[in-house]
Design a protein around this motif. Structure first.
Motif, mmCIF file in Angstrom:
data_model
loop_
_atom_site.group_PDB
_atom_site.id
_atom_site.type_symbol
_atom_site.label_atom_id
_atom_site.label_comp_id
_atom_site.label_asym_id
_atom_site.label_seq_id
_atom_site.Cartn_x
_atom_site.Cartn_y
_atom_site.Cartn_z
ATOM 1 N N ARG A 9 0.716 -1.108 0.025
ATOM 2 C CA ARG A 9 0.154 -0.057 0.090
ATOM 3 C C ARG A 9 0.972 1.327 0.113
ATOM 4 O O ARG A 9 0.497 2.272 -0.577
ATOM 5 C CB ARG A 9 -0.763 -0.152 1.286
ATOM 6 N N SER A 47 -6.719 1.710 -5.898
ATOM 7 C CA SER A 47 -7.857 1.803 -5.025
ATOM 8 C C SER A 47 -8.047 3.109 -4.240
ATOM 9 O O SER A 47 -6.754 3.782 -4.283
ATOM 10 C CB SER A 47 -7.873 0.638 -3.991
ATOM 11 N N THR A 49 -7.598 3.495 -1.104
ATOM 12 C CA THR A 49 -6.806 3.240 0.104
ATOM 13 C C THR A 49 -5.239 4.096 -0.102
ATOM 14 O O THR A 49 -5.198 4.912 0.675
ATOM 15 C CB THR A 49 -6.530 1.953 0.780
ATOM 16 N N ARG A 52 -5.965 7.896 -0.351
ATOM 17 C CA ARG A 52 -6.305 8.444 0.782
ATOM 18 C C ARG A 52 -4.970 8.932 1.602
ATOM 19 O O ARG A 52 -4.778 9.894 2.260
ATOM 20 C CB ARG A 52 -7.426 7.739 1.734
ATOM 21 N N GLU A 53 -4.149 7.852 1.440
ATOM 22 C CA GLU A 53 -2.785 8.138 2.321
ATOM 23 C C GLU A 53 -1.917 9.206 1.609
ATOM 24 O O GLU A 53 -1.108 9.871 2.193
ATOM 25 C CB GLU A 53 -2.045 6.843 2.298
#
Length: 216
Positions: A9, A47, A49, A52-53
């Motif tokens: 991620r 995605s 995720t 957002r990071e």
């Protein structure tokens, strides 16, 4: 979550972060522009995720704002904040120069000598490359002082800022001669000039970006 998933991620968030920051710096994303996480995820083919990071990292660094109902927005240009950042940069770099002048700076600054203390006919003419070398000049001065925390803070400050051979050469010669007062005087004047130029360039580029958006 496993360590492998967290690392994956993080690897996805990094390129998203760099792309959005570059878009902000190059005014492809204008101050005040609103966008959603889904839009970014769709363009980046990832995605939400990692998106957002990346976005929250940019918010922490002061480039974006997030609103519960309207999503994300590029922060407006804040020249007062820019002035504060430059003031901090002066303090950090002058502290590094004084530390260098208190010892023998020649070995630490040998690389800068090869770039900036050259004959006029040997000077680079590529504006973009000289601009990159300009930032490296200031970063190298601070790193050469041997204080990792000073270097880390300076790197953060420099990224928040929005070039001349003669000015850099004068600063280097003063440091190599261990004349701290002269070096810091020259450095303050150089940074103040840079601050003024960044303000003018930012406004000009913002104006051109607005014209470009209107023509589309």
């Amino acid at each position: 979550m496993t360590a492998r998933k967290r690392e994956g991620r993080k690897n996805l968030a990094g390129p998203v972060y760099e792309r959005i920051k570059a878009d902000i710096f190059e005014f492809r994303l204008l101050p005040g522009t609103r966008f959603s996480e889904n839009e970014v995820a769709s363009r980046a083919h990832v995605s939400r995720t990692p998106v957002r990071e990346a976005l929250f990292r940019l918010e922490r660094e002061g480039y974006l704002e997030v609103h519960a109902k309207s999503g994300w927005r590029v922060r407006a240009l804040d020249f007062e904040q820019l002035d504060h950042v430059y003031d901090l940069r002066v303090v950090l770099e002058c502290a590094a120069v004084e530390k260098l002048c208190a010892g023998d700076p020649r070995a630490a600054l040998a690389g800068l000598e090869k770039i900036w203390l050259v004959a006029p006919r040997s000077r680079l003419t590529d504006g973009a490359r000289v601009a990159r070398l300009d930032e490296e000049f200031h970063g190298t001065l601070v790193a050469a002082a041997g204080n990792p925390e000073l270097t880390r803070t300076h790197q953060t400050v420099t990224e928040r800022i929005a070039y001349t051979y003669i000015e850099h050469g004068q600063i280097l010669r003063a440091i190599l001669a261990r004349k701290a007062a002269r070096a810091t005087q020259l450095l303050r004047g150089h940074i103040e000039t840079s601050k003024s130029e960044v303000r003018k360039i930012s406004l000009h580029r913002l104006h051109l970006a607005h014209l470009d958006s209107l023509s589309k």
